[in-house]
Design a protein around this motif. Sequence first.
Motif, PDB file in Angstrom:
ATOM      1  N   SER A 122       0.735  -1.289   0.159  1.00 13.29           N
ATOM      2  CA  SER A 122       0.148   0.066   0.042  1.00 13.29           C
ATOM      3  C   SER A 122       0.916   1.232   0.034  1.00 13.29           C
ATOM      4  O   SER A 122       1.926   1.085   0.776  1.00 13.29           O
ATOM      5  N   ASP A 123       0.762   2.293  -0.703  1.00 14.29           N
ATOM      6  CA  ASP A 123       1.168   3.659  -0.733  1.00 14.29           C
ATOM      7  C   ASP A 123       0.252   4.575  -0.333  1.00 14.29           C
ATOM      8  O   ASP A 123      -0.587   4.970  -0.864  1.00 14.29           O
ATOM      9  N   SER A 124       0.569   5.034   0.911  1.00  9.76           N
ATOM     10  CA  SER A 124      -0.220   6.006   1.510  1.00  9.76           C
ATOM     11  C   SER A 124      -0.533   7.131   0.887  1.00  9.76           C
ATOM     12  O   SER A 124      -1.312   8.212   1.172  1.00  9.76           O
ATOM     13  N   ALA A 135       4.605   4.041   4.814  1.00  7.34           N
ATOM     14  CA  ALA A 135       4.376   5.523   5.032  1.00  7.34           C
ATOM     15  C   ALA A 135       5.045   6.213   3.893  1.00  7.34           C
ATOM     16  O   ALA A 135       6.350   6.153   4.030  1.00  7.34           O
ATOM     17  N   GLN A 136       4.495   6.815   3.034  1.00 10.36           N
ATOM     18  CA  GLN A 136       4.940   7.143   1.653  1.00 10.36           C
ATOM     19  C   GLN A 136       4.429   8.339   1.174  1.00 10.36           C
ATOM     20  O   GLN A 136       3.100   8.340   1.382  1.00 10.36           O
ATOM     21  N   ASN A 137       5.185   9.076   0.371  1.00  3.46           N
ATOM     22  CA  ASN A 137       4.587  10.394  -0.125  1.00  3.46           C
ATOM     23  C   ASN A 137       5.276  10.443  -1.559  1.00  3.46           C
ATOM     24  O   ASN A 137       5.983   9.777  -1.989  1.00  3.46           O
ATOM     25  N   THR A 138       5.291  11.900  -2.071  1.00  2.04           N
ATOM     26  CA  THR A 138       5.930  11.989  -3.122  1.00  2.04           C
ATOM     27  C   THR A 138       7.480  12.083  -3.166  1.00  2.04           C
ATOM     28  O   THR A 138       8.084  12.070  -4.214  1.00  2.04           O
ATOM     29  N   ARG A 139       8.054  12.172  -1.990  1.00  2.02           N
ATOM     30  CA  ARG A 139       9.370  12.524  -1.772  1.00  2.02           C
ATOM     31  C   ARG A 139      10.087  11.296  -1.362  1.00  2.02           C
ATOM     32  O   ARG A 139      11.253  11.259  -1.808  1.00  2.02           O
ATOM     33  N   THR A 140       9.393  10.523  -0.587  1.00  2.00           N
ATOM     34  CA  THR A 140      10.300   9.386   0.216  1.00  2.00           C
ATOM     35  C   THR A 140       9.404   8.402   0.806  1.00  2.00           C
ATOM     36  O   THR A 140       8.064   8.735   1.049  1.00  2.00           O
ATOM     37  N   VAL A 141      10.021   7.354   1.471  1.00  8.34           N
ATOM     38  CA  VAL A 141       9.145   6.133   2.034  1.00  8.34           C
ATOM     39  C   VAL A 141       9.889   6.364   3.465  1.00  8.34           C
ATOM     40  O   VAL A 141      10.950   5.986   3.544  1.00  8.34           O
ATOM     41  N   THR A 142       8.851   6.707   4.494  1.00  6.15           N
ATOM     42  CA  THR A 142       9.487   6.775   5.715  1.00  6.15           C
ATOM     43  C   THR A 142       9.295   5.801   6.695  1.00  6.15           C
ATOM     44  O   THR A 142       9.917   5.596   7.833  1.00  6.15           O
ATOM     45  N   GLY A 143       8.659   4.686   6.170  1.00  7.88           N
ATOM     46  CA  GLY A 143       8.296   3.553   7.169  1.00  7.88           C
ATOM     47  C   GLY A 143       7.745   2.479   6.193  1.00  7.88           C
ATOM     48  O   GLY A 143       6.752   2.687   5.238  1.00  7.88           O
ATOM     49  N   ILE A 144       7.957   1.299   6.677  1.00  7.10           N
ATOM     50  CA  ILE A 144       7.368  -0.166   5.924  1.00  7.10           C
ATOM     51  C   ILE A 144       6.948  -0.911   7.001  1.00  7.10           C
ATOM     52  O   ILE A 144       7.949  -1.356   7.890  1.00  7.10           O
ATOM     53  N   PHE A 145       5.778  -1.427   7.160  1.00  3.11           N
ATOM     54  CA  PHE A 145       5.308  -2.162   7.964  1.00  3.11           C
ATOM     55  C   PHE A 145       4.749  -3.497   7.365  1.00  3.11           C
ATOM     56  O   PHE A 145       3.597  -3.378   6.655  1.00  3.11           O
ATOM     57  N   PRO A 146       5.623  -4.429   7.458  1.00  2.00           N
ATOM     58  CA  PRO A 146       5.044  -5.686   6.575  1.00  2.00           C
ATOM     59  C   PRO A 146       3.799  -6.520   7.153  1.00  2.00           C
ATOM     60  O   PRO A 146       3.939  -6.446   8.594  1.00  2.00           O
ATOM     61  N   VAL A 147       3.112  -7.092   6.618  1.00  2.00           N
ATOM     62  CA  VAL A 147       1.860  -7.882   6.888  1.00  2.00           C
ATOM     63  C   VAL A 147       2.274  -9.264   6.806  1.00  2.00           C
ATOM     64  O   VAL A 147       3.109  -9.649   6.282  1.00  2.00           O
ATOM     65  N   PRO A 148       1.994  -9.926   7.847  1.00  3.22           N
ATOM     66  CA  PRO A 148       2.366 -11.310   8.319  1.00  3.22           C
ATOM     67  C   PRO A 148       2.040 -12.000   7.124  1.00  3.22           C
ATOM     68  O   PRO A 148       0.850 -11.895   6.450  1.00  3.22           O
ATOM     69  N   ASN A 202       5.991  14.106 -12.938  1.00  2.13           N
ATOM     70  CA  ASN A 202       5.005  13.328 -12.321  1.00  2.13           C
ATOM     71  C   ASN A 202       4.980  11.747 -12.995  1.00  2.13           C
ATOM     72  O   ASN A 202       4.066  11.525 -13.801  1.00  2.13           O
ATOM     73  N   SER A 203       5.856  10.929 -12.489  1.00  4.05           N
ATOM     74  CA  SER A 203       6.216   9.898 -12.729  1.00  4.05           C
ATOM     75  C   SER A 203       6.266   8.713 -11.574  1.00  4.05           C
ATOM     76  O   SER A 203       6.474   7.495 -12.005  1.00  4.05           O
ATOM     77  N   HIS A 204       5.708   9.081 -10.554  1.00  6.63           N
ATOM     78  CA  HIS A 204       5.563   8.118  -9.395  1.00  6.63           C
ATOM     79  C   HIS A 204       4.349   6.979  -9.663  1.00  6.63           C
ATOM     80  O   HIS A 204       3.088   7.382 -10.235  1.00  6.63           O
ATOM     81  N   GLY A 205       4.904   5.802  -9.563  1.00 10.09           N
ATOM     82  CA  GLY A 205       3.752   4.734  -9.814  1.00 10.09           C
ATOM     83  C   GLY A 205       3.834   4.219 -11.183  1.00 10.09           C
ATOM     84  O   GLY A 205       2.948   3.474 -11.520  1.00 10.09           O
ATOM     85  N   THR A 206       4.552   4.553 -12.281  1.00  8.37           N
ATOM     86  CA  THR A 206       4.490   4.228 -13.635  1.00  8.37           C
ATOM     87  C   THR A 206       4.586   2.762 -13.633  1.00  8.37           C
ATOM     88  O   THR A 206       4.067   2.211 -14.383  1.00  8.37           O
ATOM     89  N   GLY A 207       5.548   1.960 -12.960  1.00  8.39           N
ATOM     90  CA  GLY A 207       5.632   0.849 -13.005  1.00  8.39           C
ATOM     91  C   GLY A 207       4.418  -0.123 -12.602  1.00  8.39           C
ATOM     92  O   GLY A 207       4.021  -1.150 -13.315  1.00  8.39           O
ATOM     93  N   CYS A 208       3.818   0.390 -11.515  1.00  6.66           N
ATOM     94  CA  CYS A 208       2.719  -0.083 -10.993  1.00  6.66           C
ATOM     95  C   CYS A 208       1.712  -0.112 -11.826  1.00  6.66           C
ATOM     96  O   CYS A 208       0.926  -0.970 -12.165  1.00  6.66           O
ATOM     97  N   THR A 209       1.520   1.118 -12.579  1.00  8.77           N
ATOM     98  CA  THR A 209       0.241   1.373 -13.384  1.00  8.77           C
ATOM     99  C   THR A 209       0.494   0.343 -14.460  1.00  8.77           C
ATOM    100  O   THR A 209      -0.509   0.046 -15.276  1.00  8.77           O
ATOM    101  N   LEU A 210       1.817   0.433 -15.018  1.00  5.82           N
ATOM    102  CA  LEU A 210       1.960  -0.269 -16.541  1.00  5.82           C
ATOM    103  C   LEU A 210       1.505  -1.881 -16.282  1.00  5.82           C
ATOM    104  O   LEU A 210       0.684  -2.502 -17.111  1.00  5.82           O
ATOM    105  N   SER A 211       2.107  -2.280 -15.236  1.00  3.91           N
ATOM    106  CA  SER A 211       1.814  -3.810 -15.124  1.00  3.91           C
ATOM    107  C   SER A 211       0.300  -4.152 -14.641  1.00  3.91           C
ATOM    108  O   SER A 211      -0.184  -5.180 -14.997  1.00  3.91           O
ATOM    109  N   SER A 212      -0.420  -3.048 -13.831  1.00  2.00           N
ATOM    110  CA  SER A 212      -1.778  -3.338 -13.806  1.00  2.00           C
ATOM    111  C   SER A 212      -2.815  -3.216 -14.899  1.00  2.00           C
ATOM    112  O   SER A 212      -3.647  -3.737 -14.965  1.00  2.00           O
TER     113      SER A 212
END
Length: 271
Positions: free
Chosen positions: A13-15, A44-57, A209-219
């Motif tokens: 998930s991308d917040s 925990a993510q925005n257009t500049r950085t990922v500040t945290g990752i909380f893995p799901v079991p 404005n190219s954030h998420g291009t790889g996710c978008t192409l594959s989906s």
Amino acid sequence: MKSYYRALTIAGSDSGGGAGIQADLKTFSALGCFGMSAITALTAQNTRTVTGIFPVPPEFIGQQIDAVMEDIGTNAVKIGMLHSPEVIEIVARKLVHWKTSNIVLDPVMISKSGDKLLRDDAVKALKNVLIPGVTIITPNLPEASVLLGWEVTTREDMYRAAMELATLGCDNVLLKGGHLDHEDSSDLLYQKSTDTLTTLPGSRINTINSHGTGCTLSSALCAGLARGMDIETAVQNAKSYITGALLAGIDYKTGKGHGPVNHFYNIWPEK
């Protein structure tokens, strides 16, 4: 009763809403599919950085997949961020259990801001456990370099790399050329069944404005397969969609870094 074209995304998930699960669901909706999700990690993510990752079991990721598949089912699956070997293994096991077809794997390793999203020990599991069971993988050049163990940097490298990636066990490879060091950013599709290489022409689009291009192409590719398209048609349609989304998003400002593409450019009225 009618039924929807169904697409399941298994990803993080991308917040900030520009990539990951959020981008996948937007793309599915824009391209006429009913989207479902199994979330592998919270970021925990925005257009500049990922500040945290909380893995799901891993067990709960498996429960999400089971809940979707035993009731709704799916016509195609897109796989994105899988941060650990344990997650990769349970996703692979569930897809086999449910006899899933039309699987698109985007081997997400690094975010647009440069933050690492895949543990080093997960690369081996990705290659040995998951890639042999998918329909198509969609790496960019840095991701292909990690998977192959040598630097893929030129157009000539791409031809060799695409065919070599197919030896990992997948039938089709879409190698993205966005990291080439010139204006031509054409992608390359290799289909093992026909031993054919197809160049998908593309020029670099000058936008922040190219954030998420790889996710978008594959989906988008996943949505095409869910709707019954063959591989090459689905790839061509996905390429057309991401190009349109990038061009339509150039004039918008979202955040202070790499903003998202315009997923609904063909639906929303012009602002």
